[in-house]
Enzyme design. Structure first.
Site, PDB file in Angstrom:
ATOM      1  N   ASP A 191       0.888  -1.178  -0.032  1.00  0.00           N
ATOM      2  CA  ASP A 191       0.095   0.116   0.017  1.00  0.00           C
ATOM      3  C   ASP A 191       0.817   1.308   0.116  1.00  0.00           C
ATOM      4  OD1 ASP A 191      -2.661   1.384   0.308  1.00  0.00           O
ATOM      5  OD2 ASP A 191      -1.841   1.959   2.133  1.00  0.00           O
ATOM      6  N   ASP A 233      -3.524   1.520   6.807  1.00  0.00           N
ATOM      7  CA  ASP A 233      -2.586   1.363   5.581  1.00  0.00           C
ATOM      8  C   ASP A 233      -2.490  -0.206   5.725  1.00  0.00           C
ATOM      9  OD1 ASP A 233      -2.490   3.742   4.916  1.00  0.00           O
ATOM     10  OD2 ASP A 233      -0.779   4.289   6.243  1.00  0.00           O
ATOM     11  N   GLU A 286      -1.871  -1.230  -5.950  1.00  0.00           N
ATOM     12  CA  GLU A 286      -3.215  -0.714  -6.386  1.00  0.00           C
ATOM     13  C   GLU A 286      -2.686   0.146  -7.778  1.00  0.00           C
ATOM     14  OE1 GLU A 286      -6.867   1.976  -4.772  1.00  0.00           O
ATOM     15  OE2 GLU A 286      -4.840   1.730  -3.747  1.00  0.00           O
TER      16      GLU A 286
END
Length: 468
Positions: free
Chosen positions: A249, A424, A333
């Protein structure tokens, strides 16, 4: 010429008329050699089987004479690029004639022999031809829609660089230290002094060289070679042989948060050197334009920017190498970095400007770029999850999806199971699970004997193209 509704609808001029326009109006001579032979498009040089093109970058220290010649070469390359751009633009706008790389090279011969630009003969012709090839590649990207329209290069603004192909330099490998040696550039009498921080692959001859100079006045030589990069051994879990995976992340509080709870600190280089940079900027604006003191102040600013770039690049390189070595599958992501750093407007623009600085300081785009090519080199798989996947507000324990969270909320508890999550870490765990699901979908349809692709995008999984 036909004009309708204010639009220019002139058709492209081809054939004998195009040759006449090129010769008479544009000054591009006809082909003097092999008049009876049919022109054949140039074929790109393909790498050898099972090899990859890799660039090794080294610091070099040219002598004063070599520095003067390199500066002259940079200027000649910039002038040739701009002149080629102006010629192609004039040919199309005024005559509707398309010029390519071959016509530009024939025009270059005339420029080198002209009275006012005979100084181009002091620079190797192959280097100037490479500048025109770069221009042709820029137009190719523009016509394909993958790049912007080429623009003129400006002294002091554009990057100073010159590319030498195999006919433009001499390489002599040192038998006592394989991978190092002497590099002698065209139009220079002696070899270039290079600091060999690491050796090149032994016995491999460089394909091309690019000599560049940054804003801080440092010279670098980038060596392109073709080598065989051996994949790393697979990293599998002890139970069942499943691949070792890690969810990443990316953020600003911590640069990278892993699904096991590890957090990599944000370097915050802009904050670290911000006060010094502000002092140097104020000192620069107090100096008289065109003075030597102003040039010295500009050099100090450039050296500080070079320092921050080197520190950031080295930190990201060490981080991505460690992640690739320790994991078989990496999940991130899909981030639209260009959209995230758009110019702030309206209310709250000062806060948005600070957020943009933090994002650019984190260099998410560079981190993802390094992960992509290292996974392709070393036999790893990078899974890019869709950007609209609710990784932050989805509970990694029960799978329930909660309401949207503001950025200042760093922790929350699930209403369904009561689990308390770090924002997170929870997102990294959800990314890992989603990435493994996509990885399993691709693996299930993979024919026997095929290797897993190095890049899997969530948007391409239904129509994934498997490697041959």
């Amino acid at each position: 010429m036909v004009e309708a509704a204010g639009e220019d609808r002139r058709v492209r001029v081809t054939g004998g008329e195009a040759k006449r326009v090129k010769r008479e109006a544009l000054g591009v001579p006809d082909r003097a050699k092999h008049q009876q032979r049919v022109a054949v498009p140039m074929q790109r040089r393909t790498p050898e089987a099972d090899t990859r093109q890799r660039v090794y970058r080294y610091r070099c220290y040219p002598s004063p004479t070599q520095s003067e010649q390199l500066v002259k070469t940079f200027g000649a390359c910039r002038w040739t690029y701009n002149e080629g751009l102006a010629l192609r633009d004039k040919a199309w706008r005024e005559h509707r004639v398309a010029l390519g790389f071959a016509e530009s090279c024939r025009a270059l011969t005339g420029w080198r022999n002209a009275e006012g630009t005979r100084w181009l003969q002091e620079v190797s012709s192959t280097v100037l031809q490479q500048a025109l090839r770069h221009l042709d590649a820029a137009f190719g990207r523009f016509f394909k829609g993958s790049g912007r329209q080429p623009k003129r290069k400006k002294k002091g603004r554009s990057r100073d660089s010159a590319t030498y192909v195999r006919t433009g330099f001499r390489w002599v490998e040192d038998p006592e230290r394989p991978g190092t040696g002497l590099i002698a550039l065209a139009k220079q009498s002696g070899p270039l002094r290079v600091r060999w921080s690491r050796p090149l692959p032994a016995g491999v001859r460089p394909v091309k060289l690019t000599v560049s100079r940054d804003r801080a006045g440092r010279f670098f030589v980038s060596v392109l070679v073709e080598e065989r990069i051996e994949p790393l051994p697979p990293v599998l879990l002890r139970d069942g042989g499943a691949p070792e995976a890690a969810g990443l992340d990316l953020g600003l509080t911590a640069l990278v948060t892993l699904d096991d709870g590890e957090k990599v600190d944000h370097p915050r280089l802009f904050k670290k050197y911000g006060a010094k940079l502000a002092d140097l900027q104020r000192s620069l604006h107090r100096k008289e334009r065109g003075s030597r003191n102003r040039d010295r102040a500009r050099q100090e600013i450039a050296r500080l920017y070079a320092l921050t770039a080197d520190v950031r690049r080295d930190a990201l390189d060490q981080l991505t190498t460690r992640l690739v070595r320790e994991n078989q599958v990496l999940v991130v992501e899909d981030l639209a970095v260009a959209s995230l750093v758009r110019s702030p407007k309206g209310k709250g623009r000062r806060r948005k400007a600070g957020l943009n600085r933090a994002i650019m300081d984190a260099a998410w785009g560079e981190l993802l770029r390094q992960l992509r090519y290292k996974c392709a080199w070393y036999g790893r798989t990078l899974v890019i999850v869709d950007r609209f996947f609710p990784s932050t507000r989805r509970c990694s324990a029960c799978g329930a999806t909660g309401p949207k969270l503001d950025l200042f909320v760093r922790g929350w508890s699930c209403d369904g199971c009561g689990a308390v999550h770090d924002r997170d870490v929870n997102a990294a765990r959800n990314l890992r699970e989603e990435g493994l699901r996509l990885y399993g979908l691709v693996a299930s349809v993979l024919p026997p004997g095929r290797t897993m692709p190095s890049l899997i995008r969530a948007s391409e999984v239904p129509d994934v193209v498997l490697p041959v």
